[in-house]
Scaffold this motif. Structure first.
Motif, PDB file in Angstrom:
ATOM      1  N   TYR A  47       8.567  19.260  12.175  1.00 59.28           N
ATOM      2  CA  TYR A  47       8.526  20.482  12.969  1.00 59.28           C
ATOM      3  C   TYR A  47       9.884  20.804  13.583  1.00 59.28           C
ATOM      4  CZ  TYR A  47       8.022  17.675  17.288  1.00 59.28           C
ATOM      5  OH  TYR A  47       8.199  16.800  18.328  1.00 59.28           O
ATOM      6  N   VAL A  48      10.001  22.067  13.978  1.00 56.36           N
ATOM      7  CA  VAL A  48      11.207  22.588  14.603  1.00 56.36           C
ATOM      8  C   VAL A  48      10.779  23.304  15.877  1.00 56.36           C
ATOM      9  CG1 VAL A  48      13.126  24.228  14.345  1.00 56.36           C
ATOM     10  CG2 VAL A  48      12.320  22.928  12.356  1.00 56.36           C
ATOM     11  N   VAL A  50      11.286  26.136  18.566  1.00 58.01           N
ATOM     12  CA  VAL A  50      11.871  27.472  18.515  1.00 58.01           C
ATOM     13  C   VAL A  50      11.829  28.140  19.885  1.00 58.01           C
ATOM     14  CG1 VAL A  50      11.625  29.802  17.553  1.00 58.01           C
ATOM     15  CG2 VAL A  50      11.207  27.802  16.110  1.00 58.01           C
ATOM     16  N   THR A  79      14.873  34.935   8.669  1.00 61.41           N
ATOM     17  CA  THR A  79      14.191  33.640   8.553  1.00 61.41           C
ATOM     18  C   THR A  79      14.304  33.043   7.147  1.00 61.41           C
ATOM     19  OG1 THR A  79      12.088  34.733   8.030  1.00 61.41           O
ATOM     20  CG2 THR A  79      12.521  34.213  10.361  1.00 61.41           C
ATOM     21  N   LEU A  82      15.024  29.291   6.764  1.00 60.57           N
ATOM     22  CA  LEU A  82      14.132  28.305   7.373  1.00 60.57           C
ATOM     23  C   LEU A  82      13.306  27.557   6.329  1.00 60.57           C
ATOM     24  CD1 LEU A  82      12.806  30.379  10.405  1.00 60.57           C
ATOM     25  CD2 LEU A  82      14.682  28.709  10.374  1.00 60.57           C
ATOM     26  N   LYS A  86       7.970  23.102   7.191  1.00 59.07           N
ATOM     27  CA  LYS A  86       7.903  22.628   8.572  1.00 59.07           C
ATOM     28  C   LYS A  86       7.010  23.528   9.422  1.00 59.07           C
ATOM     29  CE  LYS A  86      12.081  20.126   8.394  1.00 59.07           C
ATOM     30  NZ  LYS A  86      12.591  19.040   9.114  1.00 59.07           N
ATOM     31  N   TYR A  88       6.721  25.431  13.006  1.00 59.83           N
ATOM     32  CA  TYR A  88       7.624  25.992  14.012  1.00 59.83           C
ATOM     33  C   TYR A  88       6.873  26.114  15.331  1.00 59.83           C
ATOM     34  CZ  TYR A  88      10.849  26.407  10.281  1.00 59.83           C
ATOM     35  OH  TYR A  88      11.698  26.071   9.246  1.00 59.83           O
ATOM     36  N   CYS A  90       6.860  27.369  18.848  1.00 62.92           N
ATOM     37  CA  CYS A  90       7.517  28.423  19.623  1.00 62.92           C
ATOM     38  C   CYS A  90       7.249  28.268  21.115  1.00 62.92           C
ATOM     39  CB  CYS A  90       7.002  29.793  19.185  1.00 62.92           C
ATOM     40  SG  CYS A  90       7.356  30.185  17.466  1.00 62.92           S
ATOM     41  N   VAL A 114       2.825  27.636  12.320  1.00 59.27           N
ATOM     42  CA  VAL A 114       3.299  27.762  13.692  1.00 59.27           C
ATOM     43  C   VAL A 114       2.351  27.127  14.702  1.00 59.27           C
ATOM     44  CG1 VAL A 114       4.585  29.894  13.287  1.00 59.27           C
ATOM     45  CG2 VAL A 114       2.195  30.024  13.937  1.00 59.27           C
TER      46      VAL A 114
END
Length: 147
Positions: A47-48, A50, A79, A82, A86, A88, A90, A114
């Motif tokens: 995961y990232v 954001v 995007t 990206l 993964k 995201y 937020c 997400v």
């Protein structure tokens, strides 16, 4: 006849319905404590994080390792770089702000997986977790929401 408590004005759902509801909620929301523990353990695989607020807000204060994708600027082009494998996660200012929701919605519409971080950076700060950034990056007085 004893009056019914307000809490029970609408009857509780079945245990099965509750399990489905809460599982669905957890599928779309992350907890600041879980994120902080992952960061402390160096375990952010898959995961990232954001920051969905403005670039100015990102410059002032952000969760370590977060990338800035202001929700107002999310497009297929912005995007394209990206990793779609993964998730995201937020976040925005707080529960009173919906930039994270808008960012997550836009990313989902673009085909990304997400989640939203519960409570945003306000909950993160309140828990005493570390921040990156430069408070002097502000061009004016602080506002409750800098989205």
């Amino acid at each position: 006849m004893t009056p019914q408590p307000r809490v029970l004005t609408h009857p509780a759902g079945t245990a099965g319905a509750a399990a489905e509801f809460f599982a669905a909620e957890l599928a779309f929301e992350a907890d600041p404590d879980d994120l902080a523990r992952d960061l402390a353990d160096g375990d952010q695989h898959g995961y990232v994080v954001v920051e969905a607020r403005s670039r100015e807000a990102f410059a002032q204060a952000r969760i370590p390792g977060a990338i800035n994708l202001p929700y107002r600027e999310l497009t297929a082009e912005s995007t394209a770089h990206l990793d779609r494998s993964k998730v995201y996660v937020c976040y925005c200012e707080s529960f009173q702000c919906n930039a994270a929701t808008k960012g997550a919605l836009r990313l989902a519409e673009l085909g990304f997986l997400v989640k939203r971080l519960a409570g945003g950076i306000t909950a993160w700060r309140a828990a005493g977790y570390p921040l990156d950034g430069d408070p002097s990056a502000s061009s004016g007085p602080a506002t409750p929401c800098t989205c």
